[in-house]
Scaffold this motif. Structure first.
Motif, PDB file in Angstrom:
ATOM      1  N   ALA A 141      15.023  22.428  14.563  1.00 60.55           N
ATOM      2  CA  ALA A 141      14.340  22.200  13.202  1.00 60.55           C
ATOM      3  C   ALA A 141      16.108  22.266  11.717  1.00 60.55           C
ATOM      4  CB  ALA A 141      13.713  23.157  13.043  1.00 60.55           C
ATOM      5  N   ALA A 142      16.919  22.811  12.338  1.00 60.15           N
ATOM      6  CA  ALA A 142      18.314  22.302  11.321  1.00 60.15           C
ATOM      7  C   ALA A 142      17.778  21.075  10.765  1.00 60.15           C
ATOM      8  CB  ALA A 142      18.735  23.628  11.487  1.00 60.15           C
ATOM      9  N   LEU A 220       6.454  15.807  23.889  1.00 57.20           N
ATOM     10  CA  LEU A 220       6.464  15.517  22.693  1.00 57.20           C
ATOM     11  C   LEU A 220       7.545  16.798  22.429  1.00 57.20           C
ATOM     12  CD1 LEU A 220       2.900  15.840  20.228  1.00 57.20           C
ATOM     13  CD2 LEU A 220       4.097  14.249  20.390  1.00 57.20           C
ATOM     14  N   ARG A 221       8.192  16.853  21.818  1.00 56.10           N
ATOM     15  CA  ARG A 221       9.445  18.235  21.489  1.00 56.10           C
ATOM     16  C   ARG A 221       9.099  19.034  20.689  1.00 56.10           C
ATOM     17  NH1 ARG A 221      14.282  15.088  20.370  1.00 56.10           N
ATOM     18  NH2 ARG A 221      14.362  14.070  21.881  1.00 56.10           N
ATOM     19  N   ALA A 222       9.054  20.046  21.148  1.00 61.10           N
ATOM     20  CA  ALA A 222       8.307  20.806  20.172  1.00 61.10           C
ATOM     21  C   ALA A 222       9.863  21.921  19.526  1.00 61.10           C
ATOM     22  CB  ALA A 222       7.492  22.443  20.795  1.00 61.10           C
ATOM     23  N   LEU A 223       9.917  22.348  18.164  1.00 59.04           N
ATOM     24  CA  LEU A 223      11.058  22.290  17.108  1.00 59.04           C
ATOM     25  C   LEU A 223      10.300  23.701  16.952  1.00 59.04           C
ATOM     26  CD1 LEU A 223      12.452  19.590  15.282  1.00 59.04           C
ATOM     27  CD2 LEU A 223      13.008  20.097  17.509  1.00 59.04           C
ATOM     28  N   ALA A 224       9.489  24.155  16.949  1.00 59.89           N
ATOM     29  CA  ALA A 224       9.496  25.736  16.196  1.00 59.89           C
ATOM     30  C   ALA A 224       7.542  25.694  16.246  1.00 59.89           C
ATOM     31  CB  ALA A 224       9.910  25.905  14.969  1.00 59.89           C
ATOM     32  N   ILE A 245      13.553  28.266   9.334  1.00 55.71           N
ATOM     33  CA  ILE A 245      12.333  27.728   8.408  1.00 55.71           C
ATOM     34  C   ILE A 245      11.448  28.821   8.341  1.00 55.71           C
ATOM     35  CG2 ILE A 245      12.664  24.789   9.106  1.00 55.71           C
ATOM     36  CD1 ILE A 245      10.524  24.507  10.965  1.00 55.71           C
ATOM     37  N   PRO A 246      11.656  29.764   8.076  1.00 50.90           N
ATOM     38  CA  PRO A 246      10.975  31.385   7.397  1.00 50.90           C
ATOM     39  C   PRO A 246       9.428  31.078   6.927  1.00 50.90           C
ATOM     40  CG  PRO A 246      12.977  31.599   6.566  1.00 50.90           C
ATOM     41  CD  PRO A 246      13.302  30.435   7.543  1.00 50.90           C
ATOM     42  N   GLY A 247      10.109  29.896   5.646  1.00 51.17           N
ATOM     43  CA  GLY A 247       8.573  30.047   5.029  1.00 51.17           C
ATOM     44  C   GLY A 247       7.380  29.306   5.456  1.00 51.17           C
ATOM     45  N   VAL A 248       7.379  28.384   6.808  1.00 54.58           N
ATOM     46  CA  VAL A 248       7.036  27.196   6.894  1.00 54.58           C
ATOM     47  C   VAL A 248       6.239  28.284   8.072  1.00 54.58           C
ATOM     48  CG1 VAL A 248       6.770  24.960   8.174  1.00 54.58           C
ATOM     49  CG2 VAL A 248       8.708  25.399   6.417  1.00 54.58           C
TER      50      VAL A 248
END
Length: 326
Positions: A141-142, A220-224, A245-248
Protein backbone atom coordinates in the motif's frame (compact mmCIF):
# COMPACT_ATOMS: atom_id res chain seq x y z
CA UNK A 1 -78.32 -22.09 -10.22
CA UNK A 2 -79.09 -25.63 -9.02
CA UNK A 3 -78.64 -26.75 -5.43
CA UNK A 4 -75.81 -29.05 -6.53
CA UNK A 5 -73.98 -26.23 -8.29
CA UNK A 6 -74.48 -23.94 -5.30
CA UNK A 7 -73.07 -26.63 -3.01
CA UNK A 8 -70.07 -27.18 -5.25
CA UNK A 9 -69.41 -23.44 -5.47
CA UNK A 10 -69.70 -23.13 -1.69
CA UNK A 11 -67.16 -25.90 -1.19
CA UNK A 12 -64.77 -24.25 -3.69
CA UNK A 13 -65.01 -20.86 -1.99
CA UNK A 14 -64.51 -22.48 1.39
CA UNK A 15 -61.39 -24.17 0.11
CA UNK A 16 -60.00 -20.92 -1.26
CA UNK A 17 -60.75 -19.13 1.99
CA UNK A 18 -59.07 -21.75 4.16
CA UNK A 19 -55.48 -20.45 3.83
CA UNK A 20 -56.59 -16.88 4.57
CA UNK A 21 -58.59 -18.10 7.56
CA UNK A 22 -55.64 -20.08 8.83
CA UNK A 23 -53.39 -17.00 8.59
CA UNK A 24 -56.00 -14.89 10.34
CA UNK A 25 -56.05 -17.45 13.13
CA UNK A 26 -52.31 -17.22 13.63
CA UNK A 27 -50.81 -19.41 10.87
CA UNK A 28 -47.57 -18.14 9.32
CA UNK A 29 -47.80 -16.37 5.96
CA UNK A 30 -46.53 -18.29 2.96
CA UNK A 31 -45.94 -17.02 -0.58
CA UNK A 32 -48.30 -18.24 -3.29
CA UNK A 33 -45.82 -18.06 -6.19
CA UNK A 34 -42.05 -17.73 -6.73
CA UNK A 35 -40.44 -14.68 -5.15
CA UNK A 36 -37.95 -12.40 -6.88
CA UNK A 37 -34.89 -11.01 -5.13
CA UNK A 38 -33.74 -7.93 -7.02
CA UNK A 39 -29.97 -7.45 -7.20
CA UNK A 40 -29.43 -3.92 -8.54
CA UNK A 41 -26.04 -4.76 -10.05
CA UNK A 42 -24.67 -6.97 -12.81
CA UNK A 43 -23.97 -10.66 -12.05
CA UNK A 44 -20.73 -11.51 -10.29
CA UNK A 45 -20.69 -8.71 -7.71
CA UNK A 46 -21.01 -9.04 -3.96
CA UNK A 47 -24.80 -8.65 -3.81
CA UNK A 48 -25.26 -11.22 -6.56
CA UNK A 49 -22.99 -13.72 -4.79
CA UNK A 50 -24.52 -13.22 -1.34
CA UNK A 51 -28.06 -13.21 -2.73
CA UNK A 52 -27.56 -16.51 -4.53
CA UNK A 53 -26.02 -18.16 -1.46
CA UNK A 54 -29.04 -17.43 0.74
CA UNK A 55 -31.85 -17.46 -1.83
CA UNK A 56 -32.00 -21.25 -2.22
CA UNK A 57 -32.31 -22.17 1.49
CA UNK A 58 -34.71 -19.26 2.13
CA UNK A 59 -36.89 -20.46 -0.73
CA UNK A 60 -36.92 -23.98 0.65
CA UNK A 61 -38.05 -22.67 4.03
CA UNK A 62 -40.80 -20.54 2.46
CA UNK A 63 -41.96 -23.29 0.10
CA UNK A 64 -41.43 -21.26 -3.08
CA UNK A 65 -38.28 -20.68 -5.15
CA UNK A 66 -36.57 -17.29 -4.96
CA UNK A 67 -35.41 -16.05 -8.36
CA UNK A 68 -32.48 -13.63 -8.59
CA UNK A 69 -33.26 -10.68 -10.86
CA UNK A 70 -30.25 -8.57 -11.85
CA UNK A 71 -31.36 -5.01 -12.64
CA UNK A 72 -28.16 -3.02 -12.96
CA UNK A 73 -27.76 0.68 -13.64
CA UNK A 74 -27.21 4.09 -12.05
CA UNK A 75 -25.23 2.70 -9.12
CA UNK A 76 -28.14 0.48 -7.96
CA UNK A 77 -30.82 3.18 -8.30
CA UNK A 78 -32.69 1.48 -11.18
CA UNK A 79 -33.11 -1.84 -9.39
CA UNK A 80 -33.88 -0.23 -6.04
CA UNK A 81 -36.58 1.96 -7.58
CA UNK A 82 -38.14 -1.12 -9.17
CA UNK A 83 -38.25 -2.78 -5.75
CA UNK A 84 -39.72 0.32 -4.10
CA UNK A 85 -42.51 0.49 -6.69
CA UNK A 86 -43.35 -3.24 -6.59
CA UNK A 87 -46.55 -4.52 -4.93
CA UNK A 88 -46.12 -4.82 -1.16
CA UNK A 89 -47.26 -8.44 -1.12
CA UNK A 90 -44.05 -10.16 -0.01
CA UNK A 91 -43.12 -11.49 -3.45
CA UNK A 92 -40.51 -8.83 -4.33
CA UNK A 93 -37.41 -8.19 -2.23
CA UNK A 94 -34.20 -6.21 -2.61
CA UNK A 95 -30.63 -6.93 -1.53
CA UNK A 96 -28.38 -3.89 -1.90
CA UNK A 97 -25.20 -3.15 0.01
CA UNK A 98 -25.19 0.34 -1.58
CA UNK A 99 -28.65 1.13 -0.26
CA UNK A 100 -27.42 3.43 2.51
CA UNK A 101 -24.58 4.85 0.42
CA UNK A 102 -26.57 6.12 -2.55
CA UNK A 103 -28.25 9.09 -0.79
CA UNK A 104 -24.83 10.34 0.30
CA UNK A 105 -23.55 10.49 -3.29
CA UNK A 106 -26.56 10.92 -5.59
CA UNK A 107 -28.39 14.26 -5.30
CA UNK A 108 -31.75 13.23 -6.77
CA UNK A 109 -32.77 9.69 -5.80
CA UNK A 110 -36.29 8.73 -7.00
CA UNK A 111 -37.12 7.00 -3.72
CA UNK A 112 -36.36 7.36 -0.03
CA UNK A 113 -33.88 4.71 1.10
CA UNK A 114 -35.44 4.60 4.57
CA UNK A 115 -39.15 5.43 4.37
CA UNK A 116 -39.93 3.61 1.10
CA UNK A 117 -38.77 0.21 2.40
CA UNK A 118 -39.40 -2.28 5.18
CA UNK A 119 -36.61 -4.31 6.75
CA UNK A 120 -36.47 -8.08 6.36
CA UNK A 121 -32.96 -9.20 7.41
CA UNK A 122 -29.25 -8.40 7.20
CA UNK A 123 -27.19 -11.03 5.39
CA UNK A 124 -23.93 -9.92 7.00
CA UNK A 125 -21.01 -7.51 7.00
CA UNK A 126 -17.81 -7.47 4.96
CA UNK A 127 -14.81 -5.14 4.62
CA UNK A 128 -13.64 -3.70 1.35
CA UNK A 129 -10.21 -4.57 -0.03
CA UNK A 130 -7.48 -2.49 -1.63
CA UNK A 131 -6.36 -4.31 -4.76
CA UNK A 132 -4.29 -3.66 -7.88
CA UNK A 133 -3.95 -5.38 -11.22
CA UNK A 134 -1.13 -7.97 -11.06
CA UNK A 135 1.03 -5.96 -13.49
CA UNK A 136 0.93 -2.88 -11.27
CA UNK A 137 4.40 -1.84 -10.13
CA UNK A 138 3.57 -1.39 -6.44
CA UNK A 139 3.51 -4.42 -4.18
CA UNK A 140 2.50 -2.70 -0.93
CA UNK A 141 0.00 0.00 0.00
CA UNK A 142 2.85 2.41 0.79
CA UNK A 143 4.40 1.83 -2.63
CA UNK A 144 1.00 2.32 -4.27
CA UNK A 145 0.48 5.65 -2.50
CA UNK A 146 3.94 6.87 -3.53
CA UNK A 147 3.43 5.79 -7.15
CA UNK A 148 0.01 7.41 -7.52
CA UNK A 149 1.18 10.64 -5.89
CA UNK A 150 4.11 10.78 -8.31
CA UNK A 151 1.77 10.24 -11.29
CA UNK A 152 -1.44 12.23 -10.62
CA UNK A 153 -4.29 11.25 -12.92
CA UNK A 154 -2.35 8.47 -14.65
CA UNK A 155 -4.11 5.49 -13.06
CA UNK A 156 -7.76 4.40 -13.22
CA UNK A 157 -9.75 3.60 -10.07
CA UNK A 158 -12.50 1.04 -10.73
CA UNK A 159 -15.87 1.44 -8.99
CA UNK A 160 -19.12 -0.55 -9.06
CA UNK A 161 -21.07 2.53 -10.18
CA UNK A 162 -21.83 6.01 -8.91
CA UNK A 163 -23.18 5.80 -5.37
CA UNK A 164 -22.04 2.24 -4.76
CA UNK A 165 -20.14 1.41 -1.59
CA UNK A 166 -17.14 0.64 -3.83
CA UNK A 167 -17.34 4.19 -5.17
CA UNK A 168 -17.45 5.59 -1.64
CA UNK A 169 -14.53 3.41 -0.56
CA UNK A 170 -12.55 4.78 -3.49
CA UNK A 171 -13.44 8.35 -2.51
CA UNK A 172 -12.35 7.70 1.07
CA UNK A 173 -9.07 6.23 -0.20
CA UNK A 174 -8.22 9.11 -2.53
CA UNK A 175 -9.35 11.90 -0.21
CA UNK A 176 -7.71 10.64 2.97
CA UNK A 177 -4.45 9.74 1.23
CA UNK A 178 -4.43 12.79 -1.07
CA UNK A 179 -4.35 10.75 -4.28
CA UNK A 180 -5.43 11.72 -7.78
CA UNK A 181 -6.77 8.73 -9.70
CA UNK A 182 -9.37 8.69 -12.47
CA UNK A 183 -12.61 6.99 -11.31
CA UNK A 184 -14.15 4.62 -13.87
CA UNK A 185 -17.71 3.54 -13.08
CA UNK A 186 -18.82 0.04 -14.08
CA UNK A 187 -22.26 -1.58 -13.84
CA UNK A 188 -21.48 -3.54 -10.70
CA UNK A 189 -18.76 -5.16 -8.66
CA UNK A 190 -18.32 -8.07 -11.08
CA UNK A 191 -17.53 -5.90 -14.13
CA UNK A 192 -15.28 -3.65 -12.01
CA UNK A 193 -13.24 -6.64 -10.83
CA UNK A 194 -13.07 -7.99 -14.39
CA UNK A 195 -11.66 -4.65 -15.54
CA UNK A 196 -9.01 -4.81 -12.83
CA UNK A 197 -8.04 -8.36 -13.78
CA UNK A 198 -7.75 -7.28 -17.43
CA UNK A 199 -5.66 -4.21 -16.52
CA UNK A 200 -8.26 -1.81 -17.92
CA UNK A 201 -8.23 -0.19 -14.48
CA UNK A 202 -5.22 -0.45 -12.21
CA UNK A 203 -6.52 0.24 -8.67
CA UNK A 204 -9.71 -0.75 -6.90
CA UNK A 205 -11.47 -0.90 -3.54
CA UNK A 206 -13.89 -3.76 -4.28
CA UNK A 207 -15.93 -5.60 -1.75
CA UNK A 208 -14.38 -8.76 -0.43
CA UNK A 209 -17.25 -10.82 -1.82
CA UNK A 210 -16.64 -9.71 -5.41
CA UNK A 211 -12.83 -9.86 -5.23
CA UNK A 212 -12.12 -12.87 -3.00
CA UNK A 213 -11.94 -15.46 -5.78
CA UNK A 214 -9.61 -13.39 -7.95
CA UNK A 215 -7.36 -12.53 -5.00
CA UNK A 216 -7.03 -16.18 -4.05
CA UNK A 217 -6.50 -17.20 -7.67
CA UNK A 218 -3.86 -14.56 -8.42
CA UNK A 219 -6.03 -12.47 -10.73
CA UNK A 220 -5.71 -9.52 -8.34
CA UNK A 221 -3.04 -8.48 -5.87
CA UNK A 222 -4.46 -7.49 -2.48
CA UNK A 223 -2.53 -4.76 -0.70
CA UNK A 224 -4.82 -4.45 2.32
CA UNK A 225 -8.14 -5.40 3.85
CA UNK A 226 -9.85 -2.10 4.70
CA UNK A 227 -10.60 -3.09 8.28
CA UNK A 228 -8.94 -2.59 11.64
CA UNK A 229 -8.07 -6.29 11.84
CA UNK A 230 -7.17 -9.00 9.36
CA UNK A 231 -9.97 -11.05 7.87
CA UNK A 232 -10.15 -14.82 8.42
CA UNK A 233 -11.04 -15.10 4.72
CA UNK A 234 -7.67 -13.51 3.75
CA UNK A 235 -5.39 -14.17 6.71
CA UNK A 236 -2.19 -13.27 4.82
CA UNK A 237 -3.37 -9.81 3.74
CA UNK A 238 -2.55 -6.96 6.15
CA UNK A 239 -5.25 -4.84 7.74
CA UNK A 240 -5.43 -1.13 6.92
CA UNK A 241 -3.40 -0.09 10.02
CA UNK A 242 -0.80 -2.79 9.30
CA UNK A 243 -0.56 -1.58 5.71
CA UNK A 244 0.07 1.99 6.83
CA UNK A 245 -3.34 3.42 5.84
CA UNK A 246 -5.23 3.38 9.17
CA UNK A 247 -7.74 6.06 8.10
CA UNK A 248 -9.04 3.99 5.20
CA UNK A 249 -11.44 1.60 6.93
CA UNK A 250 -14.79 0.76 5.38
CA UNK A 251 -17.13 -2.21 5.48
CA UNK A 252 -20.37 -2.90 3.67
CA UNK A 253 -23.51 -4.56 4.94
CA UNK A 254 -26.22 -6.40 3.03
CA UNK A 255 -29.75 -5.34 3.99
CA UNK A 256 -32.66 -7.30 2.56
CA UNK A 257 -35.73 -5.11 2.27
CA UNK A 258 -39.32 -5.14 0.98
CA UNK A 259 -41.52 -2.34 -0.41
CA UNK A 260 -43.13 0.06 2.03
CA UNK A 261 -46.50 -1.14 3.28
CA UNK A 262 -45.66 -4.85 3.30
CA UNK A 263 -47.87 -6.25 6.12
CA UNK A 264 -46.18 -7.10 9.43
CA UNK A 265 -47.14 -10.79 9.26
CA UNK A 266 -45.45 -11.08 5.85
CA UNK A 267 -42.33 -9.30 7.09
CA UNK A 268 -42.23 -11.62 10.10
CA UNK A 269 -42.43 -14.74 7.93
CA UNK A 270 -39.85 -13.46 5.45
CA UNK A 271 -37.53 -12.33 8.23
CA UNK A 272 -37.68 -15.68 9.99
CA UNK A 273 -36.98 -17.56 6.75
CA UNK A 274 -34.05 -15.37 5.73
CA UNK A 275 -32.48 -15.35 9.19
CA UNK A 276 -32.62 -19.14 9.25
CA UNK A 277 -31.15 -19.30 5.74
CA UNK A 278 -28.36 -16.88 6.70
CA UNK A 279 -27.54 -18.93 9.79
CA UNK A 280 -27.47 -22.14 7.75
CA UNK A 281 -25.23 -20.48 5.14
CA UNK A 282 -22.85 -18.71 7.54
CA UNK A 283 -19.90 -20.93 6.63
CA UNK A 284 -20.41 -20.48 2.88
CA UNK A 285 -20.91 -16.72 3.26
CA UNK A 286 -17.56 -16.40 5.05
CA UNK A 287 -15.64 -18.81 2.82
CA UNK A 288 -17.01 -17.72 -0.57
CA UNK A 289 -17.74 -14.05 0.06
CA UNK A 290 -15.87 -12.94 3.18
CA UNK A 291 -19.22 -11.96 4.69
CA UNK A 292 -19.85 -12.46 8.41
CA UNK A 293 -23.44 -12.56 9.74
CA UNK A 294 -24.15 -10.74 13.01
CA UNK A 295 -26.93 -10.99 15.55
CA UNK A 296 -29.14 -8.07 16.49
CA UNK A 297 -31.31 -7.65 13.39
CA UNK A 298 -34.30 -9.77 14.30
CA UNK A 299 -36.98 -7.16 13.55
CA UNK A 300 -37.88 -4.96 10.62
CA UNK A 301 -37.24 -1.87 12.74
CA UNK A 302 -33.72 -3.03 13.63
CA UNK A 303 -32.87 -3.58 9.95
CA UNK A 304 -34.10 -0.12 8.95
CA UNK A 305 -32.33 1.49 11.91
CA UNK A 306 -29.07 0.09 10.50
CA UNK A 307 -29.92 1.54 7.08
CA UNK A 308 -30.71 4.93 8.62
CA UNK A 309 -27.42 4.92 10.54
CA UNK A 310 -25.61 3.95 7.34
CA UNK A 311 -27.08 6.90 5.44
CA UNK A 312 -25.94 9.23 8.22
CA UNK A 313 -22.47 7.66 8.47
CA UNK A 314 -21.77 7.72 4.72
CA UNK A 315 -22.96 11.32 4.48
CA UNK A 316 -20.74 12.37 7.38
CA UNK A 317 -17.70 10.60 5.91
CA UNK A 318 -18.13 12.19 2.50
CA UNK A 319 -18.95 15.68 3.74
CA UNK A 320 -15.81 15.54 5.88
CA UNK A 321 -13.88 14.57 2.75
CA UNK A 322 -15.36 17.52 0.88
CA UNK A 323 -17.53 15.37 -1.41
CA UNK A 324 -21.03 16.65 -2.20
CA UNK A 325 -23.91 14.71 -3.83
CA UNK A 326 -24.01 14.97 -7.63
Amino acid sequence: MTIARRSALGLTLAGLAAPALAQAQGGAWRPTRPLRLIVPFAPGGSNDIVGRIIAEPAGQILGQPIVIENRAGAGSVIGSEAAARAPADGHTLLINSAHAAVPAVVARVPYNAVTDFEGVAVAGFSPHTLVVTPRFEARTAAEMVALVRANPGRFNLATAGIGSSVHIAGLVLTNRLNLQAEPVHYRGGGPAVAALVAGESQIGTPTMASSLGQIRGGGLRALAVLANERSPALPDVPSAPEAGIPGVVLEEFFPITAPRGTPPEILAALGAAFRQAIQQSAGRLTELAGVAPRAGFETSAQVMALVREGVEDYSRILRAAGVQPE
